[in-house]
Design a protein around this motif. Structure first.
Motif, PDB file in Angstrom:
ATOM      1  N   TYR A  75      -5.343   3.051   2.538  1.00 55.99           N
ATOM      2  CA  TYR A  75      -6.105   2.235   3.476  1.00 55.99           C
ATOM      3  C   TYR A  75      -7.574   2.540   3.232  1.00 55.99           C
ATOM      4  O   TYR A  75      -8.059   3.636   3.536  1.00 55.99           O
ATOM      5  CB  TYR A  75      -5.688   2.600   4.901  1.00 55.99           C
ATOM      6  N   VAL A  76      -8.282   1.599   2.598  1.00 51.99           N
ATOM      7  CA  VAL A  76      -9.678   1.800   2.195  1.00 51.99           C
ATOM      8  C   VAL A  76     -10.515   0.581   2.572  1.00 51.99           C
ATOM      9  O   VAL A  76      -9.971  -0.488   2.874  1.00 51.99           O
ATOM     10  CB  VAL A  76      -9.802   2.028   0.670  1.00 51.99           C
TER      11      VAL A  76
ATOM     12  N   LEU B 134       3.636   5.840   2.062  1.00 49.05           N
ATOM     13  CA  LEU B 134       4.644   5.520   1.050  1.00 49.05           C
ATOM     14  C   LEU B 134       5.507   4.409   1.630  1.00 49.05           C
ATOM     15  O   LEU B 134       6.145   4.579   2.669  1.00 49.05           O
ATOM     16  CB  LEU B 134       5.492   6.755   0.736  1.00 49.05           C
ATOM     17  N   ARG B 135       5.491   3.259   0.982  1.00 47.79           N
ATOM     18  CA  ARG B 135       6.234   2.102   1.486  1.00 47.79           C
ATOM     19  C   ARG B 135       7.078   1.533   0.352  1.00 47.79           C
ATOM     20  O   ARG B 135       6.563   1.113  -0.674  1.00 47.79           O
ATOM     21  CB  ARG B 135       5.271   1.049   2.014  1.00 47.79           C
TER      22      ARG B 135
ATOM     23  N   CYS C  58      -5.166   0.309  -9.774  1.00 49.41           N
ATOM     24  CA  CYS C  58      -5.004  -0.738  -8.768  1.00 49.41           C
ATOM     25  C   CYS C  58      -5.241  -2.080  -9.441  1.00 49.41           C
ATOM     26  O   CYS C  58      -6.330  -2.330  -9.971  1.00 49.41           O
ATOM     27  CB  CYS C  58      -5.999  -0.521  -7.629  1.00 49.41           C
ATOM     28  N   GLU C  59      -4.226  -2.935  -9.442  1.00 46.66           N
ATOM     29  CA  GLU C  59      -4.331  -4.263 -10.043  1.00 46.66           C
ATOM     30  C   GLU C  59      -4.826  -4.181 -11.491  1.00 46.66           C
ATOM     31  O   GLU C  59      -5.736  -4.889 -11.904  1.00 46.66           O
ATOM     32  CB  GLU C  59      -5.249  -5.149  -9.206  1.00 46.66           C
TER      33      GLU C  59
ATOM     34  N   ILE D 109      -8.389  -2.476   4.168  1.00 48.49           N
ATOM     35  CA  ILE D 109      -7.149  -3.112   3.732  1.00 48.49           C
ATOM     36  C   ILE D 109      -6.194  -2.064   3.162  1.00 48.49           C
ATOM     37  O   ILE D 109      -6.615  -0.994   2.716  1.00 48.49           O
ATOM     38  CB  ILE D 109      -7.419  -4.200   2.665  1.00 48.49           C
ATOM     39  N   TRP D 110      -4.910  -2.381   3.186  1.00 48.46           N
ATOM     40  CA  TRP D 110      -3.901  -1.562   2.508  1.00 48.46           C
ATOM     41  C   TRP D 110      -3.761  -2.078   1.079  1.00 48.46           C
ATOM     42  O   TRP D 110      -3.618  -3.271   0.863  1.00 48.46           O
ATOM     43  CB  TRP D 110      -2.552  -1.673   3.215  1.00 48.46           C
ATOM     44  N   VAL D 111      -3.796  -1.166   0.116  1.00 48.93           N
ATOM     45  CA  VAL D 111      -3.713  -1.536  -1.299  1.00 48.93           C
ATOM     46  C   VAL D 111      -2.663  -0.668  -1.980  1.00 48.93           C
ATOM     47  O   VAL D 111      -2.645   0.551  -1.808  1.00 48.93           O
ATOM     48  CB  VAL D 111      -5.075  -1.327  -2.004  1.00 48.93           C
ATOM     49  N   LYS D 112      -1.776  -1.322  -2.750  1.00 53.26           N
ATOM     50  CA  LYS D 112      -0.769  -0.592  -3.519  1.00 53.26           C
ATOM     51  C   LYS D 112      -1.450   0.044  -4.727  1.00 53.26           C
ATOM     52  O   LYS D 112      -2.148  -0.642  -5.478  1.00 53.26           O
ATOM     53  CB  LYS D 112       0.333  -1.533  -3.974  1.00 53.26           C
TER      54      LYS D 112
END
Length: 66
Positions: A58-59, A50-51, A33-34, A15-18
């Motif tokens: 992506y992990v 970078l978005r 993270c969170e 998944i992609w994680v911010k």
């Protein structure tokens, strides 16, 4: 010819994680993270992007369930 059975385990989902990078060593990074701090081995990070001004990694989903 022999075929190996293919299993689709939920922990193998990627998944992609911010994230926010806090600290880096030679083999791992500490991310936020969170609202949790998590050490992740660099070998477990498949991609970084970078978005919209935020870093995303992506992990495997299992890496974040500590």
């Amino acid at each position: 010819m022999f075929y190996w059975p293919v299993y689709d385990f939920p922990q193998d989902k990627k998944i992609w994680v911010k994230v926010r990078f806090i600290h880096e060593t030679e083999k791992a990074v500490l991310i936020l993270c969170e609202d949790r701090k998590i050490w992740i081995a660099k070998s477990m990070i498949y991609k970084i992007r970078l978005r919209n001004g935020d870093f995303e990694v992506y992990v495997r989903k299992a890496c974040l369930n500590n």
